[in-house]
Scaffold this motif. Structure first.
Motif, PDB file in Angstrom:
ATOM      1  N   LEU A 198     -63.489 -19.658  22.782  1.00  0.00           N
ATOM      2  CA  LEU A 198     -63.075 -21.057  22.811  1.00  0.00           C
ATOM      3  C   LEU A 198     -64.316 -21.908  22.987  1.00  0.00           C
ATOM      4  CD1 LEU A 198     -60.938 -23.356  23.024  1.00  0.00           C
ATOM      5  CD2 LEU A 198     -60.999 -22.984  25.498  1.00  0.00           C
ATOM      6  N   GLY A 199     -64.612 -22.755  22.007  1.00  0.00           N
ATOM      7  CA  GLY A 199     -65.724 -23.678  22.124  1.00  0.00           C
ATOM      8  C   GLY A 199     -65.302 -24.927  22.867  1.00  0.00           C
ATOM      9  N   LEU A 200     -66.128 -25.362  23.786  1.00  0.00           N
ATOM     10  CA  LEU A 200     -65.859 -26.565  24.575  1.00  0.00           C
ATOM     11  C   LEU A 200     -66.993 -27.539  24.301  1.00  0.00           C
ATOM     12  CD1 LEU A 200     -63.696 -27.440  26.632  1.00  0.00           C
ATOM     13  CD2 LEU A 200     -65.192 -26.588  28.440  1.00  0.00           C
ATOM     14  N   GLY A 217     -72.049 -35.322  30.194  1.00  0.00           N
ATOM     15  CA  GLY A 217     -71.318 -36.041  31.229  1.00  0.00           C
ATOM     16  C   GLY A 217     -69.816 -36.043  31.059  1.00  0.00           C
ATOM     17  N   CYS A 218     -69.312 -35.323  30.036  1.00  0.00           N
ATOM     18  CA  CYS A 218     -67.861 -35.348  29.801  1.00  0.00           C
ATOM     19  C   CYS A 218     -67.111 -34.375  30.710  1.00  0.00           C
ATOM     20  CB  CYS A 218     -67.550 -35.055  28.340  1.00  0.00           C
ATOM     21  SG  CYS A 218     -67.839 -33.340  27.837  1.00  0.00           S
ATOM     22  N   GLY A 219     -67.814 -33.500  31.411  1.00  0.00           N
ATOM     23  CA  GLY A 219     -67.158 -32.586  32.341  1.00  0.00           C
ATOM     24  C   GLY A 219     -67.094 -31.145  31.884  1.00  0.00           C
ATOM     25  N   LYS A 220     -67.798 -30.800  30.796  1.00  0.00           N
ATOM     26  CA  LYS A 220     -67.740 -29.446  30.239  1.00  0.00           C
ATOM     27  C   LYS A 220     -68.209 -28.399  31.254  1.00  0.00           C
ATOM     28  CE  LYS A 220     -70.678 -30.109  26.898  1.00  0.00           C
ATOM     29  NZ  LYS A 220     -71.181 -31.440  27.290  1.00  0.00           N
ATOM     30  N   TYR A 262     -64.902 -15.398  25.347  1.00  0.00           N
ATOM     31  CA  TYR A 262     -65.914 -16.384  25.738  1.00  0.00           C
ATOM     32  C   TYR A 262     -65.302 -17.778  25.859  1.00  0.00           C
ATOM     33  CZ  TYR A 262     -69.737 -13.178  24.271  1.00  0.00           C
ATOM     34  OH  TYR A 262     -70.607 -12.122  24.131  1.00  0.00           O
ATOM     35  N   ILE A 263     -65.793 -18.530  26.828  1.00  0.00           N
ATOM     36  CA  ILE A 263     -65.684 -19.988  26.794  1.00  0.00           C
ATOM     37  C   ILE A 263     -67.105 -20.472  26.561  1.00  0.00           C
ATOM     38  CG2 ILE A 263     -65.180 -22.097  28.082  1.00  0.00           C
ATOM     39  CD1 ILE A 263     -63.021 -20.610  29.566  1.00  0.00           C
ATOM     40  N   PHE A 264     -67.343 -21.026  25.390  1.00  0.00           N
ATOM     41  CA  PHE A 264     -68.697 -21.369  24.981  1.00  0.00           C
ATOM     42  C   PHE A 264     -68.869 -22.889  25.051  1.00  0.00           C
ATOM     43  CE2 PHE A 264     -72.446 -21.890  22.482  1.00  0.00           C
ATOM     44  CZ  PHE A 264     -73.147 -20.696  22.584  1.00  0.00           C
ATOM     45  N   ILE A 265     -69.654 -23.340  26.026  1.00  0.00           N
ATOM     46  CA  ILE A 265     -69.864 -24.760  26.261  1.00  0.00           C
ATOM     47  C   ILE A 265     -71.119 -25.222  25.524  1.00  0.00           C
ATOM     48  CG2 ILE A 265     -70.310 -26.501  28.047  1.00  0.00           C
ATOM     49  CD1 ILE A 265     -68.903 -24.550  30.023  1.00  0.00           C
ATOM     50  N   ALA A 266     -71.014 -26.295  24.763  1.00  0.00           N
ATOM     51  CA  ALA A 266     -72.166 -26.815  24.026  1.00  0.00           C
ATOM     52  C   ALA A 266     -71.915 -28.260  23.631  1.00  0.00           C
ATOM     53  CB  ALA A 266     -72.433 -25.977  22.780  1.00  0.00           C
ATOM     54  N   HIS A 267     -72.998 -28.971  23.326  1.00  0.00           N
ATOM     55  CA  HIS A 267     -72.861 -30.319  22.754  1.00  0.00           C
ATOM     56  C   HIS A 267     -73.208 -30.316  21.269  1.00  0.00           C
ATOM     57  CE1 HIS A 267     -77.116 -30.054  24.071  1.00  0.00           C
ATOM     58  NE2 HIS A 267     -77.341 -30.666  22.927  1.00  0.00           N
ATOM     59  N   ASP A 268     -73.687 -29.174  20.781  1.00  0.00           N
ATOM     60  CA  ASP A 268     -74.063 -29.028  19.380  1.00  0.00           C
ATOM     61  C   ASP A 268     -72.876 -28.482  18.589  1.00  0.00           C
ATOM     62  OD1 ASP A 268     -75.088 -28.233  16.898  1.00  0.00           O
ATOM     63  OD2 ASP A 268     -77.051 -27.721  17.727  1.00  0.00           O
ATOM     64  N   LEU A 269     -72.274 -29.311  17.750  1.00  0.00           N
ATOM     65  CA  LEU A 269     -71.092 -28.886  17.012  1.00  0.00           C
ATOM     66  C   LEU A 269     -71.395 -27.821  15.975  1.00  0.00           C
ATOM     67  CD1 LEU A 269     -70.189 -31.870  18.085  1.00  0.00           C
ATOM     68  CD2 LEU A 269     -68.340 -31.516  16.454  1.00  0.00           C
ATOM     69  N   ILE A 287     -69.755 -19.979  16.255  1.00  0.00           N
ATOM     70  CA  ILE A 287     -69.337 -18.898  17.156  1.00  0.00           C
ATOM     71  C   ILE A 287     -67.872 -18.963  17.578  1.00  0.00           C
ATOM     72  CG2 ILE A 287     -69.920 -20.056  19.341  1.00  0.00           C
ATOM     73  CD1 ILE A 287     -71.093 -17.346  20.277  1.00  0.00           C
ATOM     74  N   SER A 288     -67.201 -20.113  17.422  1.00  0.00           N
ATOM     75  CA  SER A 288     -65.889 -20.310  18.042  1.00  0.00           C
ATOM     76  C   SER A 288     -64.720 -19.988  17.123  1.00  0.00           C
ATOM     77  CB  SER A 288     -65.751 -21.753  18.534  1.00  0.00           C
ATOM     78  OG  SER A 288     -66.758 -22.064  19.460  1.00  0.00           O
ATOM     79  N   ASP A 289     -63.653 -19.476  17.736  1.00  0.00           N
ATOM     80  CA  ASP A 289     -62.373 -19.314  17.040  1.00  0.00           C
ATOM     81  C   ASP A 289     -61.528 -20.571  17.212  1.00  0.00           C
ATOM     82  OD1 ASP A 289     -62.556 -16.387  16.250  1.00  0.00           O
ATOM     83  OD2 ASP A 289     -62.853 -16.234  18.407  1.00  0.00           O
ATOM     84  N   ASP A 290     -61.457 -21.073  18.430  1.00  0.00           N
ATOM     85  CA  ASP A 290     -60.771 -22.324  18.743  1.00  0.00           C
ATOM     86  C   ASP A 290     -61.765 -23.284  19.371  1.00  0.00           C
ATOM     87  OD1 ASP A 290     -58.394 -21.127  17.924  1.00  0.00           O
ATOM     88  OD2 ASP A 290     -57.908 -20.437  19.954  1.00  0.00           O
TER      89      ASP A 290
END
Length: 334
Positions: free
Chosen positions: A46-48, A53-56, A211-218, A224-227
């Motif tokens: 899951l990509g976040l 500053g959004c809380g990721k 994985y929960i994959f946190i990033a600001h780069d879309l 890498i993300s499924d959702d």
């Protein structure tokens, strides 16, 4: 998306109190994570994503209970872990790990790689036999593409990419089920980023990791993300499969983010929307839709009522969006 979930987050809230005055009275709260719900499927990523500053990162650390939640539930493998004591939680720590953003700051500079990778085994009393532990550490180094001869070196003797490989080795050492990746490639060169991403994808497939994959780069999230869940000022504004999000984003904020992705083909033209204004303060977030102060399509209802996160897709291919005018805007490009 699938119904076989390993992690379910329900109405998770994390507020940080702000104290002031002579007696230290609470005068305000930082709304870091505000009523967030989502599910993570087994063996999926899951990509976040969202602005700084959004809380990721706070969301990721709250899920691990490195930061205690204000309210809400964290259901792991069918068990609510949000109310467990620290003693009960300690046993479950093996099941979920984290890879930090800064590969140098996350490694103790006074410890050799042998000591860094031995520490999880000492804490959880695993591989107590010295030779057995040595073989396991060598195996971990091989798994992440590092020469076992480096075992007695210290973090400062490695490059950024190599240090992140050590961090990944530490994260997989206890055979976890979930790894939260807190912007693990943002501090690395672009050429190294792809190597680390490919390594993490290989490990995910080999060990059936989630994985929960946190990033600001879309672009990284897309790779890498499924959702993907898009966050804005503590809330999820859009949540769907990666294919849905990048082929047809529905929320105005998501559309603006995706329009800003650099294209390699200079012939391809894309209308770019620059989001006007600054992110409002999480201490005093806007009423109604959090994005209405910067949204070019905002109307009166946007400042009065919080939009629900509604499924605008199908049962088999859900597409959740938090916007009052999703239907009207779904065919518009911004």
């Amino acid at each position: 998306m699938t119904a076989d979930y390993i992690l379910q987050i329900k109405n998770l809230i994390k507020y940080f109190p702000i104290y002031g005055g002579l007696i230290g009275k609470e005068i305000a709260k930082v709304h870091a994570v505000d009523d967030v719900s989502f599910s993570l499927a087994k063996g999926k990523t899951l990509g976040l994503v969202g602005e700084s500053g959004c809380g990721k990162s706070t969301l990721g650390r709250t899920i691990l209970r490195l930061i205690e939640p204000t309210s809400g539930t964290i259901v792991f493998n069918g068990k609510d872990i949000s109310k467990l004591s620290q003693k009960e939680l300690r046993y479950l720590r093996k099941e979920f790990q984290i890879v930090f953003q800064d590969p140098f700051a996350s490694l103790n500079p006074r410890m050799s790689i042998r000591e860094i990778l031995s520490e999880p085994f000492e804490i959880h009393k695993l591989y107590t036999n010295k030779n057995e532990r040595e073989l396991k550490i060598i195996s971990l180094l091989n798994e992440v593409g590092l020469n076992p001869e480096f075992i007695d070196r210290y973090p400062h003797e490695f490059s950024g990419g190599q240090r992140q490989r050590i961090g990944i080795a530490r994260a997989i050492s206890l055979n976890p089920k979930i790894i939260i990746c807190d912007e693990p490639v943002s501090a690395l060169d672009v050429s190294i980023q792809s190597q680390i991403l490919n390594l993490m994808m290989d490990l995910r497939d080999k060990y059936h990791l989630s994985y929960i994959f946190i990033a600001h780069d879309l672009s990284v999230i897309e790779h890498i993300s499924d959702d993907v869940a898009v966050m804005y000022l503590g809330k999820i504004v859009e949540y769907t499969s990666s294919d849905n999000l990048y082929s047809k984003p529905l929320h105005p904020y998501t559309k603006a983010l995706i329009s800003s992705i650099p294209k390699h083909d200079i012939v391809e033209k894309r209308k770019r929307q620059v989001i006007q204004g600054d992110i409002p303060s999480p201490i005093n977030p806007p009423s109604g839709c959090r994005f209405h102060t910067r949204c070019p399509f905002a109307k009166e209802i946007c400042s009065e009522k919080i939009p629900d996160l509604k499924n605008m897709g199908t049962h088999s291919s859900p597409h959740f969006v938090s916007c009052h005018f999703t239907k009207e805007l779904s065919d518009k490009t911004i």
